[in-house]
Scaffold this motif. Structure first.
Motif, PDB file in Angstrom:
ATOM      1  N   GLN A   3       3.828  25.956  36.092  1.00 48.03           N
ATOM      2  CA  GLN A   3       3.631  27.105  36.974  1.00 48.03           C
ATOM      3  C   GLN A   3       4.999  27.705  37.276  1.00 48.03           C
ATOM      4  O   GLN A   3       6.030  27.101  37.005  1.00 48.03           O
ATOM      5  CB  GLN A   3       2.920  26.683  38.258  1.00 48.03           C
ATOM      6  CG  GLN A   3       3.689  25.666  39.096  1.00 48.03           C
ATOM      7  CD  GLN A   3       2.932  25.323  40.368  1.00 48.03           C
ATOM      8  OE1 GLN A   3       1.952  25.969  40.704  1.00 48.03           O
ATOM      9  NE2 GLN A   3       3.381  24.316  41.059  1.00 48.03           N
ATOM     10  N   ASP A   5       8.472  28.754  38.894  1.00 48.28           N
ATOM     11  CA  ASP A   5       9.363  27.874  39.647  1.00 48.28           C
ATOM     12  C   ASP A   5      10.392  28.678  40.428  1.00 48.28           C
ATOM     13  O   ASP A   5      11.436  29.038  39.903  1.00 48.28           O
ATOM     14  CB  ASP A   5      10.074  26.920  38.683  1.00 48.28           C
ATOM     15  CG  ASP A   5      11.100  26.067  39.397  1.00 48.28           C
ATOM     16  OD1 ASP A   5      10.883  25.751  40.572  1.00 48.28           O
ATOM     17  OD2 ASP A   5      12.131  25.758  38.774  1.00 48.28           O
ATOM     18  N   GLN A  47       5.673  17.767  45.076  1.00 49.16           N
ATOM     19  CA  GLN A  47       6.987  18.350  45.358  1.00 49.16           C
ATOM     20  C   GLN A  47       7.735  18.707  44.083  1.00 49.16           C
ATOM     21  O   GLN A  47       8.375  19.763  43.987  1.00 49.16           O
ATOM     22  CB  GLN A  47       7.817  17.363  46.184  1.00 49.16           C
ATOM     23  CG  GLN A  47       7.314  17.166  47.602  1.00 49.16           C
ATOM     24  CD  GLN A  47       8.001  16.001  48.290  1.00 49.16           C
ATOM     25  OE1 GLN A  47       8.314  14.989  47.658  1.00 49.16           O
ATOM     26  NE2 GLN A  47       8.232  16.138  49.592  1.00 49.16           N
ATOM     27  N   ARG A  49       6.471  19.281  41.120  1.00 52.36           N
ATOM     28  CA  ARG A  49       5.758  20.256  40.295  1.00 52.36           C
ATOM     29  C   ARG A  49       6.384  21.644  40.410  1.00 52.36           C
ATOM     30  O   ARG A  49       6.354  22.440  39.478  1.00 52.36           O
ATOM     31  CB  ARG A  49       4.276  20.296  40.682  1.00 52.36           C
ATOM     32  CG  ARG A  49       3.439  21.206  39.792  1.00 52.36           C
ATOM     33  CD  ARG A  49       1.961  21.121  40.156  1.00 52.36           C
ATOM     34  NE  ARG A  49       1.395  19.819  39.804  1.00 52.36           N
ATOM     35  CZ  ARG A  49       0.905  18.957  40.693  1.00 52.36           C
ATOM     36  NH1 ARG A  49       0.932  19.240  41.979  1.00 52.36           N
ATOM     37  NH2 ARG A  49       0.390  17.807  40.288  1.00 52.36           N
ATOM     38  N   ARG A  50       6.988  21.930  41.540  1.00 55.31           N
ATOM     39  CA  ARG A  50       7.596  23.244  41.760  1.00 55.31           C
ATOM     40  C   ARG A  50       8.777  23.496  40.827  1.00 55.31           C
ATOM     41  O   ARG A  50       9.212  24.634  40.670  1.00 55.31           O
ATOM     42  CB  ARG A  50       8.052  23.365  43.214  1.00 55.31           C
ATOM     43  CG  ARG A  50       6.913  23.344  44.234  1.00 55.31           C
ATOM     44  CD  ARG A  50       7.454  23.373  45.647  1.00 55.31           C
ATOM     45  NE  ARG A  50       8.248  22.175  45.944  1.00 55.31           N
ATOM     46  CZ  ARG A  50       8.984  22.026  47.046  1.00 55.31           C
ATOM     47  NH1 ARG A  50       9.050  23.017  47.934  1.00 55.31           N
ATOM     48  NH2 ARG A  50       9.666  20.924  47.249  1.00 55.31           N
ATOM     49  N   HIS A  51       9.319  22.429  40.244  1.00 59.64           N
ATOM     50  CA  HIS A  51      10.479  22.578  39.365  1.00 59.64           C
ATOM     51  C   HIS A  51      10.099  22.688  37.892  1.00 59.64           C
ATOM     52  O   HIS A  51      10.984  22.709  37.034  1.00 59.64           O
ATOM     53  CB  HIS A  51      11.419  21.386  39.558  1.00 59.64           C
ATOM     54  CG  HIS A  51      12.001  21.300  40.935  1.00 59.64           C
ATOM     55  ND1 HIS A  51      12.972  22.155  41.390  1.00 59.64           N
ATOM     56  CD2 HIS A  51      11.714  20.474  41.982  1.00 59.64           C
ATOM     57  CE1 HIS A  51      13.278  21.858  42.646  1.00 59.64           C
ATOM     58  NE2 HIS A  51      12.528  20.837  43.020  1.00 59.64           N
TER      59      HIS A  51
END
Length: 560
Positions: A3, A5, A47, A49-51
């Protein structure tokens, strides 16, 4: 997991794991984000996953345990690959098996070239030597002559540090003749038995009782030594073996001879050194005058924290205490050959040791020394030096610690001395001689007492065996190999303490605690993904743990 980032995309993300950060108060996490060779973030899957960006590599750990890459505080890494350059006799169960290996080599090697095998017995220890063979003896000179009449043949005994002396060697007639053995005498060859028949003719059998082998340096001087290219190829082969057990950094406090340093340097220059390597100098001097000149004129690069980069750094000198005079003299004559050790042998009284240590302090060279049971003597020397040259910030190193008293622990703290332990070597392999230690062995390799006093004790493999999980296991169980008896039961470590010694404490040795040893943002992305959880596996399963995935600088260097 892909997704957009907004926080900056990672190069690699490890997720769905059991991440032991080894931070002092760090909770167990699930995932790690890596960017440009550094840890970007550690946290939950949500947490991290945002990267994940469109170009990120994602690796599902499938619940496996990840922890910081292991740091071997006493590795002797270059030896392991050297062992693969000579034909193995590990499978041999009879004299015939040994002779078959020699015959196979004779069929493929040029006439007149040497045939040199590994010792008889099971690596890495080679316990028992000829007792491993059905005949309970080594091949004879005549048997070797029959299968290799045109080649000098040498089957060496064990290198004393691997197992337990004596070592049993045998040579054929051409090898004996090349070394003048039928007539030779060697008054300085203490600890060596050259077997002879009734006519005084060498039978080919030689028994050596020395822990530090003298045979090839003093008597078998025509046996081809490992050359530079051999050592370079051996080091290349060593790297993947160590990485396969999760080791990403080594610290070689026992010292490296000039040729050993040159081999590491060559691999570093070629960009092939995938192990973060920290060496200290094993000097070739023979007296205080030579030492002073060397420290003044040639070792400026090794002063203080040393010179180097994230892959190769050299800092300090090794100063031996004790040792065998004949071996030290013979090795210096044979340089650059150092045999299996990779360092220069020594023979120093406590007075010699103190003279060299004073010189090192004057020239800001960190001192490293194997102390075993002589720690108190060494600390007395260091305390005298400390009055003129404060040592606390210099992190001098004592290695292979054996007996350590309560007052010694306080002196170590006061002087800021770093401590390395070799628990598998001292407790399991050589613990039989320690079963009568006072107080059940509480003061012998007292890792718990040292850690609880706040000392950052590290641990090494000593290359016997390669895996640091053997050191972890020995620290947890403290069992001696022949009886199973526990030495110093009150000194057994819990799992986290044992892992601490091979991760974050190892980083302290090289002033790199801010760079590696734990998994935290900004630190080097050196990571080992393990075959089992070291916090929950049965005690005897600890020694069997290996790495299924090892990363150094965020790059995969081993995949099972």
């Amino acid at each position: 997991m892909n997704q957009p980032d907004p926080l900056g995309a990672a190069d690699t993300v490890l997720f769905n794991g059991h991440v032991l950060t080894m931070e002092p108060a760090g909770a167990v996490q699930q995932a790690i984000a890596i960017r440009a060779g550094r840890i970007l973030a550690v946290g939950s899957d949500a947490q991290i996953r945002r990267h994940v960006g469109s170009a990120s590599q994602t690796i599902d750990l499938q619940g496996r345990t990840a922890l910081p890459g292991l740091i071997d505080a006493h590795a002797h890494m270059e030896r392991e690959g050297l062992k693969t350059l000579r034909p193995s006799l590990a499978h041999a169960r009879s004299v015939g098996d040994v002779l078959n290996v020699v015959a196979q080599q004779a069929a493929i090697q040029p006439k007149g070239s040497w045939i040199i095998t590994m010792p008889v017995g099971q690596p890495p220890f080679y316990f028992g030597g000829p007792d491993n063979l059905a005949e309970k003896r080594m091949p004879t000179r005549e048997e070797l002559d029959a299968v290799a009449p045109r080649h000098p043949v040498y089957i060496p005994g064990l290198f004393g540090n691997w197992g337990v002396p004596p070592g049993y060697s045998v040579l054929n007639s051409l090898a004996l003749a090349a070394n003048g053995m039928d007539q030779a005498s060697c008054p300085d060859c203490t600890g060596i038995e050259v077997m002879r028949d009734e006519q005084g003719r060498a039978t080919g059998q030689i028994i050596e009782h020395n822990k530090r082998p003298l045979l090839e340096f003093a008597l078998l001087t025509r046996v081809p030594a490992f050359g530079f290219e051999d050592r370079l190829e051996g080091l290349r082969r060593s790297l993947p073996i160590y990485h396969a057990y999760g080791t990403t950094s080594i610290y070689e406090g026992h010292g490296s001879a000039p040729e050993t340093i040159a081999v590491y340097r060559r691999l570093w220059e070629e960009g092939q050194l995938s192990m973060r390597t920290r060496l200290c100098v094993s000097p070739t001097w023979s007296n205080v005058k030579e030492a002073g000149e060397a420290m003044r004129d040639w070792l400026a690069f090794a002063r203080g924290r040393g010179l180097g980069d994230p892959w190769l750094r050299i800092s300090g000198v090794y100063i031996g205490l004790g040792g065998h005079a004949a071996t030290a003299t013979a090795v210096r004559k044979a340089l650059p050959n150092t045999g299996w050790t990779g360092f220069v042998e020594w023979s120093n009284s406590i007075g010699d040791f103190e003279a060299y240590a004073w010189l090192a302090a004057e020239h800001d060279l960190r001192v490293h020394s194997v102390v075993v049971d002589r720690l108190a003597e060494v600390l007395e020397v260091f305390e005298r030096i400390n009055q003129s040259f404060p040592l606390h910030a210099r992190r001098w190193v004592v290695e292979h610690v054996g007996r350590v008293s309560g007052p010694d622990i306080e002196r170590l703290k006061r002087l800021g001395i770093s401590v390395t332990s070799i628990p598998f070597y001292l407790l399991w392999k050589n613990g039989r001689d320690r079963l009568g230690e006072p107080d059940q062995g509480h003061a012998f390799v007292p890792q718990r007492s040292l850690l609880e006093a706040g000392l950052p004790v590290s641990a090494g493999s000593d290359n016997i065996p390669v895996s640091l999980f053997s050191a972890v296991w020995a620290s947890v169980v403290r069992r001696e190999r022949t009886t199973g008896q526990v030495i110093g039961p009150g000194q057994r470590l819990d799992r986290l303490q044992a892992l601490q010694m091979v991760t974050r404490n190892g980083a302290y040795l090289s002033f790199e605690e801010h760079l590696k040893g734990t998994l935290a943002p900004g630190k080097l992305a050196d990571i080992a993904v393990l075959s089992a959880n070291p916090l929950s596996v049965a005690d005897d399963g600890l020694a069997d743990i290996h790495s299924e995935l090892t990363l150094v600088d965020g790059r995969i260097v081993h995949r099972a």
